[in-house]
Design a protein around this motif. Structure first.
Motif, PDB file in Angstrom:
ATOM      1  N   ILE A  41       0.865  -1.175   0.000  1.00  0.00           N
ATOM      2  CA  ILE A  41       0.000   0.000   0.000  1.00  0.00           C
ATOM      3  C   ILE A  41       0.901   1.225   0.000  1.00  0.00           C
ATOM      4  CG2 ILE A  41      -1.800   1.271   1.217  1.00  0.00           C
ATOM      5  CD1 ILE A  41      -2.694  -1.403   2.411  1.00  0.00           C
ATOM      6  N   VAL A  42       0.741   2.054  -1.019  1.00  0.00           N
ATOM      7  CA  VAL A  42       1.627   3.200  -1.217  1.00  0.00           C
ATOM      8  C   VAL A  42       0.786   4.475  -1.210  1.00  0.00           C
ATOM      9  CG1 VAL A  42       3.284   4.312  -2.755  1.00  0.00           C
ATOM     10  CG2 VAL A  42       3.203   1.804  -2.608  1.00  0.00           C
ATOM     11  N   HIS A  43       1.173   5.431  -0.392  1.00  0.00           N
ATOM     12  CA  HIS A  43       0.533   6.746  -0.353  1.00  0.00           C
ATOM     13  C   HIS A  43       1.462   7.744  -1.043  1.00  0.00           C
ATOM     14  CE1 HIS A  43      -2.680   5.836   2.672  1.00  0.00           C
ATOM     15  NE2 HIS A  43      -1.860   4.817   2.907  1.00  0.00           N
ATOM     16  N   THR A  44       0.899   8.496  -1.978  1.00  0.00           N
ATOM     17  CA  THR A  44       1.731   9.444  -2.714  1.00  0.00           C
ATOM     18  C   THR A  44       0.862  10.532  -3.335  1.00  0.00           C
ATOM     19  OG1 THR A  44       3.428   9.647  -4.444  1.00  0.00           O
ATOM     20  CG2 THR A  44       1.613   8.149  -4.883  1.00  0.00           C
ATOM     21  N   ALA A  45       1.487  11.647  -3.697  1.00  0.00           N
ATOM     22  CA  ALA A  45       0.817  12.716  -4.449  1.00  0.00           C
ATOM     23  C   ALA A  45       1.235  12.569  -5.900  1.00  0.00           C
ATOM     24  CB  ALA A  45       1.212  14.080  -3.903  1.00  0.00           C
ATOM     25  N   SER A  46       0.388  11.946  -6.704  1.00  0.00           N
ATOM     26  CA  SER A  46       0.759  11.620  -8.077  1.00  0.00           C
ATOM     27  C   SER A  46      -0.299  12.101  -9.063  1.00  0.00           C
ATOM     28  CB  SER A  46       0.945  10.102  -8.231  1.00  0.00           C
ATOM     29  OG  SER A  46       1.123   9.743  -9.587  1.00  0.00           O
ATOM     30  N   GLN A  47       0.163  12.517 -10.237  1.00  0.00           N
ATOM     31  CA  GLN A  47      -0.745  12.871 -11.321  1.00  0.00           C
ATOM     32  C   GLN A  47      -1.258  11.639 -12.055  1.00  0.00           C
ATOM     33  OE1 GLN A  47       2.438  15.992 -12.611  1.00  0.00           O
ATOM     34  NE2 GLN A  47       0.605  16.475 -13.784  1.00  0.00           N
ATOM     35  N   PHE A  48      -0.614  10.505 -11.846  1.00  0.00           N
ATOM     36  CA  PHE A  48      -0.932   9.289 -12.607  1.00  0.00           C
ATOM     37  C   PHE A  48      -0.763   8.075 -11.690  1.00  0.00           C
ATOM     38  CE2 PHE A  48      -0.133   7.374 -17.127  1.00  0.00           C
ATOM     39  CZ  PHE A  48      -1.176   6.492 -16.923  1.00  0.00           C
ATOM     40  N   PRO A  49      -1.672   7.868 -10.733  1.00  0.00           N
ATOM     41  CA  PRO A  49      -1.513   6.773  -9.755  1.00  0.00           C
ATOM     42  C   PRO A  49      -1.369   5.391 -10.383  1.00  0.00           C
ATOM     43  CG  PRO A  49      -3.244   8.286  -9.079  1.00  0.00           C
ATOM     44  CD  PRO A  49      -2.871   8.676 -10.464  1.00  0.00           C
ATOM     45  N   PHE A  50      -2.075   5.144 -11.493  1.00  0.00           N
ATOM     46  CA  PHE A  50      -1.986   3.820 -12.105  1.00  0.00           C
ATOM     47  C   PHE A  50      -0.595   3.566 -12.691  1.00  0.00           C
ATOM     48  CE2 PHE A  50      -6.573   4.585 -12.121  1.00  0.00           C
ATOM     49  CZ  PHE A  50      -7.017   3.405 -11.534  1.00  0.00           C
ATOM     50  N   ASN A  51       0.043   4.616 -13.172  1.00  0.00           N
ATOM     51  CA  ASN A  51       1.410   4.471 -13.660  1.00  0.00           C
ATOM     52  C   ASN A  51       2.356   4.152 -12.506  1.00  0.00           C
ATOM     53  OD1 ASN A  51       3.429   4.559 -15.703  1.00  0.00           O
ATOM     54  ND2 ASN A  51       3.966   6.642 -15.105  1.00  0.00           N
ATOM     55  N   VAL A  52       2.174   4.839 -11.367  1.00  0.00           N
ATOM     56  CA  VAL A  52       2.983   4.548 -10.182  1.00  0.00           C
ATOM     57  C   VAL A  52       2.771   3.106  -9.736  1.00  0.00           C
ATOM     58  CG1 VAL A  52       3.334   5.118  -7.752  1.00  0.00           C
ATOM     59  CG2 VAL A  52       3.039   6.950  -9.429  1.00  0.00           C
ATOM     60  N   ARG A  53       1.525   2.668  -9.729  1.00  0.00           N
ATOM     61  CA  ARG A  53       1.230   1.275  -9.355  1.00  0.00           C
ATOM     62  C   ARG A  53       2.005   0.287 -10.225  1.00  0.00           C
ATOM     63  NH1 ARG A  53      -4.236  -1.170 -11.473  1.00  0.00           N
ATOM     64  NH2 ARG A  53      -2.928  -0.858 -13.342  1.00  0.00           N
ATOM     65  N   ASP A  54       1.963   0.495 -11.528  1.00  0.00           N
ATOM     66  CA  ASP A  54       2.642  -0.432 -12.439  1.00  0.00           C
ATOM     67  C   ASP A  54       4.153  -0.374 -12.281  1.00  0.00           C
ATOM     68  OD1 ASP A  54       0.164  -1.162 -13.356  1.00  0.00           O
ATOM     69  OD2 ASP A  54       0.250   0.086 -15.171  1.00  0.00           O
ATOM     70  N   ARG A  55       4.685   0.811 -12.019  1.00  0.00           N
ATOM     71  CA  ARG A  55       6.136   0.943 -11.821  1.00  0.00           C
ATOM     72  C   ARG A  55       6.581   0.207 -10.556  1.00  0.00           C
ATOM     73  NH1 ARG A  55       9.171   2.600 -16.185  1.00  0.00           N
ATOM     74  NH2 ARG A  55       8.449   4.591 -17.020  1.00  0.00           N
ATOM     75  N   VAL A  56       5.845   0.410  -9.473  1.00  0.00           N
ATOM     76  CA  VAL A  56       6.190  -0.271  -8.219  1.00  0.00           C
ATOM     77  C   VAL A  56       6.142  -1.782  -8.414  1.00  0.00           C
ATOM     78  CG1 VAL A  56       5.471  -0.687  -5.832  1.00  0.00           C
ATOM     79  CG2 VAL A  56       5.466   1.648  -6.753  1.00  0.00           C
ATOM     80  N   ALA A  57       5.105  -2.257  -9.081  1.00  0.00           N
ATOM     81  CA  ALA A  57       4.984  -3.693  -9.342  1.00  0.00           C
ATOM     82  C   ALA A  57       6.138  -4.199 -10.206  1.00  0.00           C
ATOM     83  CB  ALA A  57       3.649  -3.979 -10.022  1.00  0.00           C
ATOM     84  N   GLN A  58       6.503  -3.414 -11.202  1.00  0.00           N
ATOM     85  CA  GLN A  58       7.609  -3.796 -12.084  1.00  0.00           C
ATOM     86  C   GLN A  58       8.913  -3.916 -11.313  1.00  0.00           C
ATOM     87  OE1 GLN A  58       8.403  -0.818 -15.048  1.00  0.00           O
ATOM     88  NE2 GLN A  58      10.291  -1.786 -15.736  1.00  0.00           N
TER      89      GLN A  58
END
Length: 224
Positions: A41-58
């Motif tokens: 579970i990641v909390h962040t201020a992002s313009q593109f949360p789904f991109n952050v999700r995929d990057r973390v998973a990668q």
């Protein structure tokens, strides 16, 4: 293209150089924890949360469905918060320590890692007839990628869109080179490349042969 320049009465050439521009957003930060079931579970201020999700998973080698990103007030992004930054580090540290982890950049750290607008070199060459018609145009654009790639391989296509707009330019060739340098990575910034490309194009268009007002009017009459 060669035919256009061979038939030209006048050939105008220019080179323009633009520096990097720092986004000056609120400093990047992230908070993460891992669950007993192996999710993050990641909390962040992002313009593109789904991109952050995929990057973390990668980066962690898990499924995207194993990562949940909770978005918070962005506090200014301008493109700098489209891609992941500290989120994968926070998630990795939370996994290793089995405790919640919070990471926030100091301003100096943000200056070193924030994806600023890329510095660029633009070389424009235009073939003209005596009455001001554009027969052909070439653009070579060198864009500074920095040491690592994020969005920049995609953004390297922007010059092709800019040169195909506004003016009837005849035959057009655009060559873009994205250059790796030992510097901080670059990335999207409001306007995404168009700012300096249109600056170069308009300054080039202002460079009328001989500075003739009549020729300038001829150019203007042929805009779309």
């Amino acid at each position: 293209m060669a035919k256009a320049f061979a038939e030209a009465d006048v050939v105008v050439e220019d080179e323009f150089r633009t520096p990097r521009q720092y986004q000056r957003t609120s400093s990047r930060g992230a908070r993460s924890r891992s669950t007993r079931t192996g999710r993050y579970i990641v909390h962040t201020a992002s313009q593109f949360p789904f991109n952050v999700r995929d990057r973390v998973a990668q980066f962690l080698g898990v499924r995207s469905s194993d990562v949940r990103v909770v978005g918070h007030h962005i506090g200014g992004g301008f493109g700098a918060k489209l891609d992941a930054s500290l989120e994968p580090y926070a998630a990795f540290a939370a996994h290793g320590t089995r405790r919640p982890v919070r990471i926030v950049n100091e301003r100096a750290e943000d200056l070193l890692t924030c994806p600023s607008r890329e510095n660029a070199i633009m070389r424009l060459r235009t073939a003209l007839t005596a009455d001001g018609r554009i027969l052909g145009r070439e653009l070579e654009c060198l864009m500074d990628n920095g040491a690592y790639s994020g969005e920049m391989p995609f953004l390297a296509s922007v010059p092709m869109h800019v040169l195909g707009q506004v003016y009837r330019a005849g035959a057009t060739r655009v060559v873009t080179r994205l250059v790796y340098t030992n510097t901080a990575p670059t990335g999207a910034f409001r306007g995404v490349g168009g700012n300096y490309l249109y600056f170069a194009l308009e300054r080039h268009m202002d460079n009328w042969p001989g500075g003739s007002v009549s020729t300038a009017a001829s150019f203007a009459s042929r805009t779309c």
